[in-house]
Design an enzyme around this catalytic site. Sequence first.
Site, PDB file in Angstrom:
ATOM      1  N   GLU A   1       0.826  -1.209   0.000  1.00  0.00           N
ATOM      2  CA  GLU A   1       0.000   0.000   0.000  1.00  0.00           C
ATOM      3  C   GLU A   1       0.867   1.269   0.000  1.00  0.00           C
ATOM      4  O   GLU A   1       0.862   2.043   0.962  1.00  0.00           O
ATOM      5  CB  GLU A   1      -0.937  -0.002   1.206  1.00  0.00           C
ATOM      6  N   PRO A   2       1.615   1.505  -1.056  1.00  0.00           N
ATOM      7  CA  PRO A   2       2.467   2.701  -1.105  1.00  0.00           C
ATOM      8  C   PRO A   2       1.658   3.964  -1.349  1.00  0.00           C
ATOM      9  O   PRO A   2       0.708   3.976  -2.130  1.00  0.00           O
ATOM     10  CB  PRO A   2       3.395   2.414  -2.302  1.00  0.00           C
TER      11      PRO A   2
ATOM     12  N   ARG B   1       4.241  19.695   6.403  1.00  0.00           N
ATOM     13  CA  ARG B   1       5.208  18.652   6.777  1.00  0.00           C
ATOM     14  C   ARG B   1       6.472  19.184   7.470  1.00  0.00           C
ATOM     15  O   ARG B   1       6.936  18.570   8.440  1.00  0.00           O
ATOM     16  CB  ARG B   1       5.598  17.813   5.563  1.00  0.00           C
TER      17      ARG B   1
ATOM     18  N   CYS C   1       0.456  33.671  10.887  1.00  0.00           N
ATOM     19  CA  CYS C   1       0.759  34.293  12.175  1.00  0.00           C
ATOM     20  C   CYS C   1       1.080  33.223  13.218  1.00  0.00           C
ATOM     21  O   CYS C   1       0.405  33.083  14.237  1.00  0.00           O
ATOM     22  CB  CYS C   1      -0.422  35.158  12.624  1.00  0.00           C
TER      23      CYS C   1
ATOM     24  N   TYR D   1       1.138  14.116   1.170  1.00  0.00           N
ATOM     25  CA  TYR D   1       0.896  14.691   2.491  1.00  0.00           C
ATOM     26  C   TYR D   1       1.211  16.191   2.534  1.00  0.00           C
ATOM     27  O   TYR D   1       1.703  16.706   3.522  1.00  0.00           O
ATOM     28  CB  TYR D   1       1.702  13.933   3.554  1.00  0.00           C
TER      29      TYR D   1
END
Length: 411
Positions: free
Chosen positions: A269-270, A308, A338, A366
């Site tokens: 499941e890459p 990320r 901010c 992601y």
Amino acid sequence: MNELENMSSSIHREHLIQLAKKYGTPLYIYDSCKIKKQYIKMKNAFSGINNLIINYACKANTNLNILKFLQKLGSGLDTVSIQEVELGLKAGFQPKKIIFTPNCVSIQEIKKAVGFGVRITLDNLSILEQFGEYYPNYSIGIRINPHIMAGGNSKISVGHIDSKFGISYYQIPHMKRILKNTGLKIEGFHMHTGSDILDIKSFLEGAKILFQTAIDFPNLDYIDFGSGFKVQYKKNDVKTDLTSLSHFITEKFKDFCKNYGSKIALIFEPGKFLVSESGYFLVNVNVIKHTTSTVFSGVDSGFNHFLRPMFYNAYHCIENISNPNGRFRFYTVVGYICESDTFGLNRKIQEIREGDILCMKNAGAYCFSMSSNYNSRYRPAEVLIFKGKDFLIRKRETMQDLLRNIVEIHM
């Protein structure tokens, strides 16, 4: 040759600048050729396994066009929410090519997945018991927690003893009792220990536990190894040795099938492996700000678009594509949110001027999928390069998008 080109980019700097001018910034760009290359690389690596299934872990990037492209390549789909299931069905995936592997969701959400006819993997004894009451004699998958600490950091390590994911392999006797009481049948076992796994020993340790567990259950359809392959984030970066891994996994899997007496399917499941390196994130430099110790390059984005680096302390290559031959200087690249939103700390980058375009690599996984409207900022546009042409696959948001679901009351 710069770092962007060193990393085998199929989209040149001039093309990126043209796209930034055409669509504006901030902007996500995905290269379909790179996605296809990664998919074929995975298939070829495990070509020794006759019944190999690759399911794209779509939480990495759920743009409908990315899903449709992978479906055309022959991929199945790994989903973790009922919304991802519905997106997969809309993208053209057959229900039985979608596996729904949720965590800490309600039994109502799982019942919806049953209604859609997709395969279901459970990782919780309580939910397993409830599911058996509603659907006795149903075939399901089970996610095992092998108690292995793997992954690039603690936030992406999900197979250790304190993880919320999976049923501990020490709880197998309890699981068997629930199966006996409900009549539920096991069609497969699943394991995923984390992301950015460099040491293939982690995969092999998990495989050993998975095989030891599965051997006691007759009539399985598959064994699912999840994924977690580390990709290249910068020049000369280390990554998962897919060749060595495939050699060991193929050998062990064939031995298991021989002992099991049946040639079942092997599933991977890459997510990041398939789409991360296909992505580019372009931002415009708003301001250069000098302090007593630091030169900041402030751009027209922040962790609302690209979380990320702040959430995982992840490294993403940053290049000034507007000034490729400029003298290298040190910059801290920050956003306009901010909060403290730093994309890169004290990075050596070609001299940056206000108005330049910076490119962040490995933006396919992601990144947009974790974006938000924090500070009431609009989420950016997305573009797909397909057969040499650029296609807008998500419009840039507007104020209408921010207000769409607001219900105003009279005060």
